[in-house]
Design a protein around this motif. Structure first.
Motif, PDB file in Angstrom:
ATOM      1  N   LEU A  11       0.940  -1.240   0.434  1.00 39.33           N
ATOM      2  CA  LEU A  11       0.270  -0.100  -0.138  1.00 39.33           C
ATOM      3  C   LEU A  11       0.877   1.758  -0.288  1.00 39.33           C
ATOM      4  O   LEU A  11       0.660   2.152   0.560  1.00 39.33           O
ATOM      5  CB  LEU A  11      -1.190  -0.157   0.966  1.00 39.33           C
ATOM      6  N   ASN A  12       1.933   1.118  -0.739  1.00 40.41           N
ATOM      7  CA  ASN A  12       2.912   3.250  -1.289  1.00 40.41           C
ATOM      8  C   ASN A  12       2.483   2.835  -2.196  1.00 40.41           C
ATOM      9  O   ASN A  12       0.914   3.993  -2.801  1.00 40.41           O
ATOM     10  CB  ASN A  12       4.238   2.810  -0.586  1.00 40.41           C
ATOM     11  N   MET A  13       2.662   2.255  -3.576  1.00 39.03           N
ATOM     12  CA  MET A  13       2.268   2.556  -5.214  1.00 39.03           C
ATOM     13  C   MET A  13       0.863   2.396  -4.371  1.00 39.03           C
ATOM     14  O   MET A  13       0.430   2.908  -6.086  1.00 39.03           O
ATOM     15  CB  MET A  13       3.156   2.077  -5.602  1.00 39.03           C
ATOM     16  N   VAL A  33      -4.015  -4.872   1.518  1.00 32.04           N
ATOM     17  CA  VAL A  33      -2.984  -5.475   2.498  1.00 32.04           C
ATOM     18  C   VAL A  33      -1.848  -5.380   2.336  1.00 32.04           C
ATOM     19  O   VAL A  33      -0.868  -4.427   1.637  1.00 32.04           O
ATOM     20  CB  VAL A  33      -2.772  -7.560   1.751  1.00 32.04           C
ATOM     21  N   ASP A  34      -1.276  -5.110   3.048  1.00 34.88           N
ATOM     22  CA  ASP A  34       0.380  -4.645   3.857  1.00 34.88           C
ATOM     23  C   ASP A  34       0.924  -4.742   5.568  1.00 34.88           C
ATOM     24  O   ASP A  34       0.023  -5.855   5.867  1.00 34.88           O
ATOM     25  CB  ASP A  34       0.465  -3.396   3.930  1.00 34.88           C
ATOM     26  N   ASP A  36       2.057  -3.763   7.126  1.00 36.93           N
ATOM     27  CA  ASP A  36       1.712  -3.305   8.329  1.00 36.93           C
ATOM     28  C   ASP A  36       0.226  -2.263   8.438  1.00 36.93           C
ATOM     29  O   ASP A  36      -0.167  -2.358   7.960  1.00 36.93           O
ATOM     30  CB  ASP A  36       2.727  -1.678   7.991  1.00 36.93           C
ATOM     31  N   CYS A  68       1.633  -4.932  -5.777  1.00 33.57           N
ATOM     32  CA  CYS A  68       2.208  -3.681  -5.809  1.00 33.57           C
ATOM     33  C   CYS A  68       3.245  -3.943  -4.585  1.00 33.57           C
ATOM     34  O   CYS A  68       3.624  -2.852  -3.841  1.00 33.57           O
ATOM     35  CB  CYS A  68       1.594  -2.277  -5.813  1.00 33.57           C
ATOM     36  N   THR A  69       4.305  -4.806  -4.493  1.00 36.60           N
ATOM     37  CA  THR A  69       5.512  -5.236  -3.789  1.00 36.60           C
ATOM     38  C   THR A  69       6.465  -5.157  -4.649  1.00 36.60           C
ATOM     39  O   THR A  69       6.473  -4.983  -5.093  1.00 36.60           O
ATOM     40  CB  THR A  69       5.416  -6.707  -3.427  1.00 36.60           C
ATOM     41  N   PRO A  70       7.595  -5.150  -3.526  1.00 32.45           N
ATOM     42  CA  PRO A  70       9.196  -5.120  -3.334  1.00 32.45           C
ATOM     43  C   PRO A  70       9.653  -5.928  -5.557  1.00 32.45           C
ATOM     44  O   PRO A  70       8.645  -7.232  -5.355  1.00 32.45           O
ATOM     45  CB  PRO A  70       9.567  -5.041  -2.961  1.00 32.45           C
ATOM     46  N   LEU A  73      10.260  -9.594  -5.089  1.00 30.41           N
ATOM     47  CA  LEU A  73       8.415 -10.424  -4.835  1.00 30.41           C
ATOM     48  C   LEU A  73       7.561 -10.631  -5.620  1.00 30.41           C
ATOM     49  O   LEU A  73       7.062 -11.818  -6.045  1.00 30.41           O
ATOM     50  CB  LEU A  73       7.877  -9.767  -3.458  1.00 30.41           C
ATOM     51  N   GLN A  77       5.532 -14.368  -6.421  1.00 35.15           N
ATOM     52  CA  GLN A  77       3.625 -12.847  -5.181  1.00 35.15           C
ATOM     53  C   GLN A  77       3.081 -13.655  -7.083  1.00 35.15           C
ATOM     54  O   GLN A  77       1.551 -14.541  -6.695  1.00 35.15           O
ATOM     55  CB  GLN A  77       3.982 -12.281  -5.230  1.00 35.15           C
ATOM     56  N   GLU A  91       2.294  -4.646 -10.714  1.00 38.31           N
ATOM     57  CA  GLU A  91       3.557  -2.998 -11.416  1.00 38.31           C
ATOM     58  C   GLU A  91       4.308  -3.746 -11.865  1.00 38.31           C
ATOM     59  O   GLU A  91       4.839  -5.146 -12.014  1.00 38.31           O
ATOM     60  CB  GLU A  91       3.989  -3.467  -9.546  1.00 38.31           C
ATOM     61  N   VAL A 120       2.052   2.230 -16.434  1.00 33.64           N
ATOM     62  CA  VAL A 120       0.370   3.478 -16.200  1.00 33.64           C
ATOM     63  C   VAL A 120       0.781   4.327 -17.670  1.00 33.64           C
ATOM     64  O   VAL A 120      -0.495   5.344 -17.422  1.00 33.64           O
ATOM     65  CB  VAL A 120       0.696   4.075 -15.054  1.00 33.64           C
ATOM     66  N   SER A 174      13.585   0.438 -12.692  1.00 30.47           N
ATOM     67  CA  SER A 174      13.311   0.529 -12.095  1.00 30.47           C
ATOM     68  C   SER A 174      12.346   1.436 -12.532  1.00 30.47           C
ATOM     69  O   SER A 174      10.941   1.326 -13.088  1.00 30.47           O
ATOM     70  CB  SER A 174      13.656   0.615 -10.666  1.00 30.47           C
TER      71      SER A 174
HETATM   72  N1  NAD Z   1       3.926   2.903 -11.530  1.00 26.08           N
HETATM   73  C1  NAD Z   1       4.749   3.982 -11.196  1.00 26.08           C
HETATM   74  O1  NAD Z   1       5.251   5.469 -11.330  1.00 26.08           O
HETATM   75  C2  NAD Z   1       5.543   3.508  -9.900  1.00 26.08           C
HETATM   76  C3  NAD Z   1       6.185   4.293  -9.121  1.00 26.08           C
HETATM   77  C4  NAD Z   1       6.606   3.734  -7.509  1.00 26.08           C
HETATM   78  C5  NAD Z   1       6.370   2.324  -7.575  1.00 26.08           C
HETATM   79  N2  NAD Z   1       5.864   1.798  -8.357  1.00 26.08           N
HETATM   80  C6  NAD Z   1       6.373   0.073  -8.236  1.00 26.08           C
HETATM   81  O2  NAD Z   1       5.414  -0.933  -6.985  1.00 26.08           O
HETATM   82  C7  NAD Z   1       5.551  -1.673  -6.753  1.00 26.08           C
HETATM   83  C8  NAD Z   1       6.322  -0.984  -5.041  1.00 26.08           C
HETATM   84  O3  NAD Z   1       6.641  -0.063  -5.015  1.00 26.08           O
HETATM   85  P1  NAD Z   1       6.349   1.018  -3.662  1.00 26.08           P
HETATM   86  O4  NAD Z   1       7.346   2.823  -4.039  1.00 26.08           O
HETATM   87  O5  NAD Z   1       5.566   1.270  -3.343  1.00 26.08           O
HETATM   88  O6  NAD Z   1       7.659   0.165  -2.687  1.00 26.08           O
HETATM   89  P2  NAD Z   1       7.446   0.383  -0.622  1.00 26.08           P
HETATM   90  O7  NAD Z   1       8.574  -0.531  -0.353  1.00 26.08           O
HETATM   91  O8  NAD Z   1       7.385   1.581  -0.242  1.00 26.08           O
HETATM   92  O9  NAD Z   1       6.235  -0.338  -0.369  1.00 26.08           O
HETATM   93  C9  NAD Z   1       5.918  -1.370  -0.818  1.00 26.08           C
HETATM   94  C10 NAD Z   1       4.833  -1.561   0.468  1.00 26.08           C
HETATM   95  O10 NAD Z   1       4.503  -3.601  -0.470  1.00 26.08           O
HETATM   96  C11 NAD Z   1       4.076  -3.951   1.333  1.00 26.08           C
HETATM   97  N3  NAD Z   1       4.722  -5.369   1.113  1.00 26.08           N
HETATM   98  C12 NAD Z   1       5.554  -6.022   1.116  1.00 26.08           C
HETATM   99  N4  NAD Z   1       5.936  -7.359   0.437  1.00 26.08           N
HETATM  100  C13 NAD Z   1       4.482  -7.268   1.075  1.00 26.08           C
HETATM  101  C14 NAD Z   1       4.015  -8.315   1.258  1.00 26.08           C
HETATM  102  N5  NAD Z   1       4.483  -9.826   1.134  1.00 26.08           N
HETATM  103  N6  NAD Z   1       2.823  -8.338   1.902  1.00 26.08           N
HETATM  104  C15 NAD Z   1       1.753  -7.775   1.481  1.00 26.08           C
HETATM  105  N7  NAD Z   1       2.281  -6.586   1.470  1.00 26.08           N
HETATM  106  C16 NAD Z   1       3.765  -6.172   0.936  1.00 26.08           C
HETATM  107  C17 NAD Z   1       5.000  -2.701   2.714  1.00 26.08           C
HETATM  108  O11 NAD Z   1       4.626  -3.126   3.774  1.00 26.08           O
HETATM  109  C18 NAD Z   1       5.066  -1.814   1.886  1.00 26.08           C
HETATM  110  O12 NAD Z   1       4.366  -0.574   2.689  1.00 26.08           O
HETATM  111  C19 NAD Z   1       6.726  -1.518  -7.174  1.00 26.08           C
HETATM  112  O13 NAD Z   1       7.235  -2.698  -8.066  1.00 26.08           O
HETATM  113  C20 NAD Z   1       6.973  -0.219  -7.611  1.00 26.08           C
HETATM  114  O14 NAD Z   1       8.575  -0.373  -8.819  1.00 26.08           O
HETATM  115  C21 NAD Z   1       5.484   2.090  -9.426  1.00 26.08           C
END
Ligand code: NAD
Length: 328
Positions: A11-13, A33-34, A36, A68-70, A73, A77, A91, A120, A174
């Motif tokens: 739940l960031n992106m 789901v997160d 956190d 939307c995870t690292p 994963l 996943q 993502e 996107v 990335s």
């Molecule tokens: N399209 C875009 O413009 C854009 C911008 C930013 C990020 N992203 C993509 O989004 C994805 C996530 O990036 P981010 O910057 O949000 O990362 P981040 O690390 O800031 O956030 C990831 C979130 O996922 C949660 N998480 C991690 N593993 C998990 C699991 N197993 N189950 C549930 N939650 C889990 C973490 O707690 C965290 O809140 C990446 O693929 C990134 O490339 C895309």
């Protein structure tokens, strides 16, 4: 219309995905789901859905999931979700290696589920207009394109995106992957590439924090893309400039305005219209609607695994390219 039961993991992106699912007519957002729990609970309260920290426990209650995870994963996943028969909006990137990408693509095909990559930028209306203008022939043949993807990330040593292995490379893979995909979308098949990356100014990252890449296309056109997470002060001229034999096209930095210059003078080809309000989730809604429509109709999503693997392969070739040493 039968609503598609959806969930968002990470739940960031992923917040943007969750807001977009809430806006989309075809979606019934059931879960956020997160790891956190506090964050997940807060978002669930905002959007009126359920929350959990373990996404594998909710698979029976959903049809489709946004992951939307690292990056490291993404493959495991996706494989779990696909094996459970769920449609996946993943993502970017697809995965950090060619082998993992192919495994995910094959699994989706074998399980007959929709796999779409969340590119996107592809679905933004101004990009569609830019493509239409390039393809129209009105401005002639593309000669040269330049892109500026300049950002500053607060140094975050020790995080997954500081790790070359977990990120899958540096900022080109990335962040730049969106724009390499757009260059291929606009200018066609690549022929040769070259690339330089540096960690100067982003020493907290193991991969490059600033990247200069060049692509030569089969058409003969050439493109240059700057991608950076180290630009503390910046004034990029636009997102893209495209010079053609009969004109010039510009996509502005906000990616909402397309301008053309030709013998007819300067025209604005596209501007943000009032029907797209500046509400949360709006930019991601274009891709989310395409994902939900692909599921409902069974059509191949435009940014499926095969399509996106082309831009990943282009980046991997760029990473493999070596400059010629200079002797003075
Ligand atoms: N399209 C875009 O413009 C854009 C911008 C930013 C990020 N992203 C993509 O989004 C994805 C996530 O990036 P981010 O910057 O949000 O990362 P981040 O690390 O800031 O956030 C990831 C979130 O996922 C949660 N998480 C991690 N593993 C998990 C699991 N197993 N189950 C549930 N939650 C889990 C973490 O707690 C965290 O809140 C990446 O693929 C990134 O490339 C895309």
């Amino acid at each position: 219309m039968n609503k598609i039961r959806t969930a968002v993991v990470g739940l960031n992106m992923g917040l943007e995905h969750a807001y977009a699912y809430k806006l989309a007519d075809r979606s019934d957002l059931r879960w956020v789901v997160d790891l956190d729990e506090e964050k997940a609970a807060k978002v669930a309260a905002e959007l009126g859905c359920n929350y959990t920290t373990d996404w594998t426990k909710i698979l029976d209650d959903i049809d489709a999931v946004s992951l939307c995870t690292p990056h490291h994963l993404h493959a495991p996943q996706s494989l779990t979700a696909i094996a459970a028969g769920k449609h996946v909006l993943l993502e970017k990137p697809l995965a950090n290696s060619e082998e993992d990408c192919l495994n995910v693509i094959r699994a989706a095909e074998q399980n007959n589920v929709t796999l779409m990559l969340a590119f996107v930028v592809r679905f933004l209306p101004a990009i569609r207009k830019l493509k239409e203008a390039v393809d129209s022939g009105k401005y002639g043949k593309p000669i040269s394109a330049q892109g500026w993807v300049e950002a500053f990330l607060t140094p975050a040593p020790g995080t997954w995106f500081a790790s070359k292995e977990k990120l899958g490379g540096g900022c080109l893979f990335s962040h730049g992957c969106h724009y390499i995909d757009i260059l291929l979308y606009l200018l066609g098949e690549p022929n040769r590439v070259s690339h330089f990356g540096t960690r100067v100014g982003t020493e907290w990252m193991e991969g490059e924090g600033t990247s200069h890449g060049i692509i030569e296309f089969k058409s003969g056109a050439i493109a240059h893309l700057t991608t950076s997470w180290g630009m503390r002060y910046k004034k990029p001229p636009a997102k893209f400039h495209i010079h053609l034999t009969e004109g010039f096209l510009e996509l502005d930095n906000s990616m909402w305005t397309v301008t053309a210059i030709s013998k007819d003078g300067t025209e604005t080809l596209y501007q943000r219209p009032p029907e797209y309000p500046t509400r949360r989730g709006q930019n991601v809604l274009f891709e989310i609607e395409h994902f939900l429509e692909s599921i409902a109709t069974g059509q191949r999503p435009e940014t499926d695994g095969h399509e996106i693997l082309k831009s990943h392969r282009t980046i991997w070739s760029m990473y493999g390219s070596q400059g010629v040493p200079v002797t003075l």
